[in-house]
Motif scaffolding. Structure first.
Motif, PDB file in Angstrom:
ATOM      1  N   LEU A  93     -12.748 -12.192 -47.251  1.00 17.94           N
ATOM      2  CA  LEU A  93     -13.131 -11.139 -46.322  1.00 17.94           C
ATOM      3  C   LEU A  93     -12.186  -9.947 -46.477  1.00 17.94           C
ATOM      4  O   LEU A  93     -10.989 -10.117 -46.688  1.00 17.94           O
ATOM      5  CB  LEU A  93     -13.068 -11.644 -44.881  1.00 17.94           C
ATOM      6  CG  LEU A  93     -14.047 -12.751 -44.515  1.00 17.94           C
ATOM      7  CD1 LEU A  93     -13.780 -13.238 -43.095  1.00 17.94           C
ATOM      8  CD2 LEU A  93     -15.480 -12.257 -44.637  1.00 17.94           C
ATOM      9  N   LYS A  94     -12.732  -8.755 -46.365  1.00 16.31           N
ATOM     10  CA  LYS A  94     -11.927  -7.538 -46.453  1.00 16.31           C
ATOM     11  C   LYS A  94     -12.477  -6.522 -45.472  1.00 16.31           C
ATOM     12  O   LYS A  94     -13.690  -6.471 -45.245  1.00 16.31           O
ATOM     13  CB  LYS A  94     -12.018  -6.923 -47.855  1.00 16.31           C
ATOM     14  CG  LYS A  94     -11.314  -7.707 -48.934  1.00 16.31           C
ATOM     15  CD  LYS A  94     -11.379  -6.937 -50.248  1.00 16.31           C
ATOM     16  CE  LYS A  94     -10.635  -7.706 -51.323  1.00 16.31           C
ATOM     17  NZ  LYS A  94     -10.541  -6.942 -52.559  1.00 16.31           N
ATOM     18  N   ALA A  95     -11.595  -5.705 -44.935  1.00 14.26           N
ATOM     19  CA  ALA A  95     -12.047  -4.619 -44.067  1.00 14.26           C
ATOM     20  C   ALA A  95     -11.035  -3.485 -44.147  1.00 14.26           C
ATOM     21  O   ALA A  95      -9.836  -3.728 -44.282  1.00 14.26           O
ATOM     22  CB  ALA A  95     -12.169  -5.097 -42.618  1.00 14.26           C
ATOM     23  N   PRO A  96     -11.517  -2.239 -44.065  1.00 16.85           N
ATOM     24  CA  PRO A  96     -10.574  -1.118 -44.074  1.00 16.85           C
ATOM     25  C   PRO A  96      -9.731  -1.115 -42.804  1.00 16.85           C
ATOM     26  O   PRO A  96     -10.214  -1.483 -41.724  1.00 16.85           O
ATOM     27  CB  PRO A  96     -11.474   0.121 -44.149  1.00 16.85           C
ATOM     28  CG  PRO A  96     -12.822  -0.333 -43.730  1.00 16.85           C
ATOM     29  CD  PRO A  96     -12.912  -1.799 -43.996  1.00 16.85           C
ATOM     30  N   LEU A  97      -8.477  -0.731 -42.942  1.00 20.37           N
ATOM     31  CA  LEU A  97      -7.558  -0.652 -41.808  1.00 20.37           C
ATOM     32  C   LEU A  97      -6.805   0.663 -41.955  1.00 20.37           C
ATOM     33  O   LEU A  97      -6.127   0.878 -42.959  1.00 20.37           O
ATOM     34  CB  LEU A  97      -6.590  -1.842 -41.844  1.00 20.37           C
ATOM     35  CG  LEU A  97      -5.448  -1.836 -40.845  1.00 20.37           C
ATOM     36  CD1 LEU A  97      -5.973  -2.015 -39.431  1.00 20.37           C
ATOM     37  CD2 LEU A  97      -4.450  -2.938 -41.162  1.00 20.37           C
ATOM     38  N   VAL A  98      -6.972   1.551 -40.984  1.00 20.01           N
ATOM     39  CA  VAL A  98      -6.290   2.845 -41.031  1.00 20.01           C
ATOM     40  C   VAL A  98      -5.245   2.876 -39.927  1.00 20.01           C
ATOM     41  O   VAL A  98      -5.561   2.623 -38.766  1.00 20.01           O
ATOM     42  CB  VAL A  98      -7.280   4.012 -40.854  1.00 20.01           C
ATOM     43  CG1 VAL A  98      -6.533   5.344 -40.838  1.00 20.01           C
ATOM     44  CG2 VAL A  98      -8.315   3.993 -41.968  1.00 20.01           C
ATOM     45  N   VAL A  99      -4.010   3.137 -40.315  1.00 17.57           N
ATOM     46  CA  VAL A  99      -2.931   3.285 -39.338  1.00 17.57           C
ATOM     47  C   VAL A  99      -2.564   4.759 -39.309  1.00 17.57           C
ATOM     48  O   VAL A  99      -2.161   5.331 -40.323  1.00 17.57           O
ATOM     49  CB  VAL A  99      -1.714   2.421 -39.724  1.00 17.57           C
ATOM     50  CG1 VAL A  99      -0.584   2.621 -38.723  1.00 17.57           C
ATOM     51  CG2 VAL A  99      -2.112   0.956 -39.790  1.00 17.57           C
ATOM     52  N   GLU A 100      -2.744   5.385 -38.145  1.00 22.59           N
ATOM     53  CA  GLU A 100      -2.597   6.829 -38.063  1.00 22.59           C
ATOM     54  C   GLU A 100      -1.887   7.167 -36.770  1.00 22.59           C
ATOM     55  O   GLU A 100      -2.217   6.609 -35.718  1.00 22.59           O
ATOM     56  CB  GLU A 100      -3.995   7.467 -38.083  1.00 22.59           C
ATOM     57  CG  GLU A 100      -4.004   8.935 -38.352  1.00 22.59           C
ATOM     58  CD  GLU A 100      -5.411   9.422 -38.690  1.00 22.59           C
ATOM     59  OE1 GLU A 100      -6.383   8.722 -38.365  1.00 22.59           O
ATOM     60  OE2 GLU A 100      -5.519  10.505 -39.277  1.00 22.59           O
ATOM     61  N   PHE A 101      -0.909   8.051 -36.857  1.00 26.43           N
ATOM     62  CA  PHE A 101      -0.139   8.357 -35.656  1.00 26.43           C
ATOM     63  C   PHE A 101       0.465   9.750 -35.780  1.00 26.43           C
ATOM     64  O   PHE A 101       1.015  10.091 -36.817  1.00 26.43           O
ATOM     65  CB  PHE A 101       0.979   7.321 -35.497  1.00 26.43           C
ATOM     66  CG  PHE A 101       1.473   7.185 -34.090  1.00 26.43           C
ATOM     67  CD1 PHE A 101       0.741   6.481 -33.147  1.00 26.43           C
ATOM     68  CD2 PHE A 101       2.666   7.772 -33.700  1.00 26.43           C
ATOM     69  CE1 PHE A 101       1.186   6.362 -31.844  1.00 26.43           C
ATOM     70  CE2 PHE A 101       3.126   7.657 -32.391  1.00 26.43           C
ATOM     71  CZ  PHE A 101       2.374   6.941 -31.469  1.00 26.43           C
TER      72      PHE A 101
END
Lengths: 349, 316
Positions: B5-13
């Protein structure tokens, strides 16, 4: 120093470009069991546990807590974590054993670079006011250092290619390595550095067991005694430093006692070919010293574990009787900003 | 083994950072097209300026203006600019020692190609059209021939400004592709079939759900899949009174720990189908799945008698 402390076991994963099918703890457990098995210990026998990793690779806060499942943290154990390479976790464990609070320590480190872009991730450790907003990636900063070295006449591109070739050739006997044998020097990534001058991006983990005094002698036929260990840092502003030299490495080595007698082996954490040139000069290593017989970080560079692996590889050579006095170096930050040097010795034969 | 399984993960701050007096003066200066350094006790001028001498650690604050022209001390050709970098066309990263400074500043140099760059090259600042008091107020450097006319000379500015910048907002974004690993992937795959599957520890025999591939008590790998539930017991709970941003659930609602039958660890979920003030420890519940949902939407009472405290006290 009142207590003798040694590395008595070392283990590492095979380092690979991706490990999608494994979570961090799944990647780590076989390595933890490997080193505990080498030392004949169970998780509950360990006096102190310390790890190194970083949330920025995982993209998750407090990511190290997930990996703790692998060390059997219930009932409660004495445990600590550094948001750094595992070499610094080993430093903390070493001081803990020096105090006499524990006789054995488990040190582990891991990093999965595959979920993100490590060149971009590493920009987040830079000065956030003047540097990080420009997003200079890790290869770009190393390339500035490489050009400074070339301008100073300490290296040229063929010499850097020679470092790359020697490292990957040495790695041919390292079954854990990600890149070994003949590897093309390739195109420029950021000039003057080519793909061959840069470390592979990959996932991996490593662990060591430390033990004090007679405990170490019982757990290991030939313990790798840590005779000295020290770490130093330089000004964070790149433009303040002489990028062709590494005075912090030299000072750490001096404090660790490296210069008192020659070493026969040096495991250097030089992710870029140009950094090996800087470190060899700073540490005054000549051709009589075997440098990076494991292949070094140019063969496998699991971020956060690669420095601990240098200590482990140096110790393992002593365990096997291939070295009597070895230097291990770890670095962190851009252009060799922070440096740790450990001096390891085997008992006379 | 099923597909990973894979999914995009965006960490933004957007990191909001306050500035000390020296950084404030330097960045305000950039906004006003003035370049400032700071004097050390031994008379060196540091650009960019810092608040403490990197050699002596002495506090320093004497600001001095330097020229917008300088010399490249080292460089690196970047043929493939990355997101967020100063220029989107090929450029050189440079360390530039500005005239009047003793240390070098990192930035980008807009040049025709690597053959047009060398250490020792004379360069000048190209200012950004819009400036706010940030390092990016310098758009980049450009090659400069001393025969050119347009390099402004320092005016002897003292670093005091009427309207100083006191903070910066530094947006940061990193993109990942998250993979949950073997154990959690198997769990998520089973959930897609509306089954809840944990893993049993080979040593202590406890069943963990959701499984993470390791027994935290024994420190050993788990692999034996065990289907648990679907029914379970509320072991403890709380009443949520404040609505989270973007959450489509009316408050108050109950958030509970639920020990599924056959599991040795409680997982958590929302309790529905019962007024919030009637939820209690020991309440027997079952999952409610919505169409296409990959996990239970919430748990509702089964109507069974409450579980005896002795049966779940170890799972609190």
């Amino acid at each position: 120093m009142t207590r003798e402390i040694a590395v008595v076991a070392f283990g590492q994963t095979d380092h690979r470009r991706t490990s999608d099918e494994l979570s961090e703890v799944e990647m780590l457990i076989p390595v933890l069991h490997d080193v505990l098995g080498q030392a004949g210990l169970k998780t509950g026998d360990i006096g102190f546990t310390c790890s190194g990793s970083t949330d920025y690779l995982a993209g998750r806060a407090f990511s190290f807590t997930m990996a703790l499942d692998g060390v059997g943290a219930w009932p409660p154990i004495s445990e600590s974590h550094v948001e750094m390479d595992g070499a610094w976790a080993l430093y903390e464990a070493w001081t803990k054993l020096l105090t006499g609070d524990a006789d054995t320590a488990l040190v582990y480190a891991y990093g999965k670079s595959s979920p993100g872009s490590v060149r971009d991730v590493l920009t987040r450790q830079l000065d956030p006011y003047y540097v990080a907003p420009l997003w200079p990636d890790s290869v770009a900063l190393a390339a500035l250092q490489a050009q400074a070295l070339i301008d100073a006449g300490h290296a040229d591109e063929p010499a850097l290619a020679g470092v790359a070739a020697r490292s990957r050739a040495s790695a041919a006997t390292n079954s854990h390595a990600q890149l070994s044998g003949s590897v093309p020097q390739g195109d420029y990534v950021v000039r003057p550095l080519r793909t061959g001058d840069c470390p592979p991006v990959g996932d991996g983990a490593a662990a060591v067991v430390l033990a004090a005094g007679d405990r170490a002698r019982r757990l290991c036929a030939r313990p790798a005694w840590i005779r000295g260990i020290d770490h130093r840092i330089e000004a964070h502003a790149l433009g303040v430093r002489d990028l062709t030299d590494s005075p912090s490495t030299r000072l750490a080595a001096e404090k660790a006692g490296v210069f008192e007698r020659p070493v026969d082996t040096a495991e250097l954490y030089a992710p870029f070919t140009s950094q090996e040139v800087v470190l060899r000069r700073a540490l005054r290593l000549d051709d009589r010293v075997t440098v990076n017989p494991s292949g070094g970080a140019l063969a496998a560079n699991p971020i956060m574990a690669a420095g601990l692996i240098r200590i482990g590889e140096a110790a393992a050579r002593i365990h096997r009787g291939e070295s009597d006095r070895a230097l291990a170096h770890a670095t962190s930050g851009p252009c060799l900003q922070q440096n740790l040097v450990a001096l390891l010795e085997g008992d006379p034969r | 083994m099923p597909e990973v399984l894979k999914a995009p993960l965006v960490v933004e701050f957007p990191f909001t950072r306050s500035l000390g007096p020296v950084q404030s003066a330097f960045l305000t200066g950039l906004r006003e097209r003035v370049l400032l350094g700071v004097k050390t006790g031994d008379g060196r001028t540091l650009v960019p300026p810092v608040e403490y001498d990197p050699v002596t650690a002495e506090e320093i604050h004497d600001l001095v203006e330097v020229a917008p022209t300088g010399t490249v001390t080292t460089w690196a050709w970047n043929h493939a600019p990355r997101r967020g970098q100063p220029l989107d066309t090929p450029f050189a990263w440079v360390l530039v020692r500005l005239d009047g400074a003793d240390t070098a500043l990192l930035h980008a140099l807009d040049a025709a190609g690597p053959d047009a760059v060398h250490s020792g090259l004379r360069v000048r600042v190209r200012w950004a059209a819009q400036r706010s008091g940030a390092i990016t107020d310098i758009a980049c450097f450009e090659p400069y021939d001393s025969g050119d006319d347009a390099a402004a000379e320092p005016t002897g500015h003292d670093g005091r400004f009427a309207d100083p910048v006191t903070g910066i907002v530094a947006p940061a974004r990193l993109d990942y592709v998250y993979s949950p690993g073997r154990a959690q992937s198997a769990h998520l795959d089973a959930l897609a079939e509306q089954r809840t599957v944990g893993e049993r520890c080979p040593s202590c025999r406890k069943v963990y759900v959701p499984p993470r591939g390791a027994c935290p008590t024994c420190g050993v790998a788990t692999s034996e899949a065990v289907e648990v539930g679907p029914r379970g017991t509320v072991t403890t709970y709380c009443i949520v009174n404040i609505k989270a941003k973007n959450l489509d659930i009316e408050v108050p609602y109950v958030y509970a720990h639920i020990a599924l039958d056959g599991a040795d660890l409680a997982l958590h979920g929302r309790i529905g189908g019962i007024p919030y003030d009637q939820v209690r420890m020991g309440l027997r519940v079952e999952p409610v799945w919505t169409d296409g949902g990959r996990h239970p939407d919430h748990y509702r009472p089964t109507g069974e008698p409450d579980a005896d405290y002795e049966t779940y006290k170890e799972l609190l």
